[in-house]
Design an enzyme around this catalytic site. Structure first.
Site, short mmCIF file in Angstrom:
data_model
loop_
_atom_site.label_atom_id
_atom_site.label_comp_id
_atom_site.label_asym_id
_atom_site.label_seq_id
_atom_site.Cartn_x
_atom_site.Cartn_y
_atom_site.Cartn_z
N ALA A 129 0.84 -1.20 0.00
CA ALA A 129 0.00 0.00 0.00
C ALA A 129 0.87 1.25 0.00
O ALA A 129 2.08 1.19 0.26
CB ALA A 129 -0.91 0.00 1.22
N GLY B 178 -0.18 -5.40 0.32
CA GLY B 178 -1.25 -5.41 -0.67
C GLY B 178 -0.85 -6.08 -1.96
O GLY B 178 -1.70 -6.66 -2.66
N GLU C 191 -1.36 -9.67 -1.33
CA GLU C 191 -2.81 -9.91 -1.28
C GLU C 191 -3.43 -9.89 -2.67
O GLU C 191 -4.37 -10.65 -2.96
CB GLU C 191 -3.47 -8.85 -0.39
CG GLU C 191 -3.15 -9.07 1.09
CD GLU C 191 -3.58 -7.91 1.97
OE1 GLU C 191 -4.42 -8.13 2.87
OE2 GLU C 191 -3.09 -6.78 1.76
N GLU D 221 2.62 -6.20 7.33
CA GLU D 221 1.82 -5.17 8.00
C GLU D 221 2.05 -5.13 9.51
O GLU D 221 1.93 -4.07 10.13
CB GLU D 221 0.32 -5.41 7.72
CG GLU D 221 -0.12 -5.13 6.29
CD GLU D 221 0.04 -6.33 5.37
OE1 GLU D 221 -0.48 -6.29 4.24
OE2 GLU D 221 0.69 -7.33 5.77
#
Length: 255
Positions: free
Chosen positions: A61, A106, A109, A129
């Site tokens: 992110a 991300g 993911e 994270e």
């Protein structure tokens, strides 16, 4: 645009294009959702490749963007974040991730939203994270544990450590490791082969597997049974069986 779509040979390549690290900011997330819907709707796209370019898939992110968000802002945004990734995961066509360089947070993911993952031999994946005082928020706690099992997912998420391509392969986090220069070529070839297959049957197989994994075995069998019987109404089923009887197995051509 931070994400682009290119279509060739029935394959739609969704390419992240936000140098230098393809950080997944809000605009990129929203664009991913738009393109996931587009490849879902387009009849000329029969399979999909997720790609970040030769150097990096996506390093996570946009931390600077997230840093200024407070609790209220993230409550509003977190659903849209998940919805963007879920839109990719629910594309009713075969999806392969071509992973080069970093696929972290991300980025990892997003790769988890694919049906198949081909990684470069220099790729590094992870869910870091926890090192920010957070947990994965774009499906990582759910999709990773379903893919590699809860204990392996907890190891990766609790520690935030990165894994190299060979360990990712041993964990089941990726499905194939190839030289970095061949990642996109092999991913496109995988997708192009499936793009020639029976589109409705491929959709049925994907949805039966994905939906079945979310429920009990009896409900899963009911989902399978419904799709199986429904395919007897399709032209592809008629073509496939006729070809088998007249020409032998594996020679059917699907439009």
């Amino acid at each position: 645009m931070t994400v682009n779509l290119e279509v060739a040979e029935g394959v739609g390549t969704i390419r992240l294009d936000r140098p230098p690290m393809n950080a997944l900011d809000v605009a990129t997330q929203d664009r991913l959702r738009e393109l996931a819907q587009e490849v879902t709707d387009r009849d000329d796209v029969r399979a999909v490749v997720l790609y970040g370019g030769e150097k990096v898939f996506a390093a996570g992110a946009d931390i600077k963007e997230m840093q200024v968000m407070d609790h209220v802002a993230m409550v509003k945004r977190s659903r849209a974040l998940q919805d963007a990734f879920t839109a990719v995961a629910r594309v009713p066509k075969p999806v392969v991730a071509a992973i080069t360089g970093y696929a972290l947070g991300g980025g990892c993911e997003l790769a988890l939203c694919a049906d198949y993952r081909i990684a470069a031999d220099n790729a590094k994946l992870g869910q870091p994270e926890i090192l920010l005082g957070l947990i994965p928020g774009a499906g990582g706690t759910q999709r990773l544990s379903r893919l590699v099992g809860p204990s392996r997912a907890k190891d990766l998420i609790f520690t935030g450590r990165m894994v190299k391509a060979d360990e990712a392969l041993s964990l089941g986090l990726v499905d194939r490791v190839v030289p970095a220069a061949e990642v996109y070529e092999q991913a496109h070839a995988w997708a192009a082969k499936l793009a020639q297959g029976p589109a409705v049957a491929l959709r049925a197989a994907k949805e039966a597997i994905d939906q079945g994994l979310e429920t009990d075995i009896d409900t899963g069998l009911a989902i399978e049974r419904t799709w199986f019987a429904g395919l007897f109404a399709t032209e592809d089923r008629e073509r496939g069986m006729r070809s088998f009887v007249e020409e032998g197995p594996g020679k059917a051509k699907f439009g």
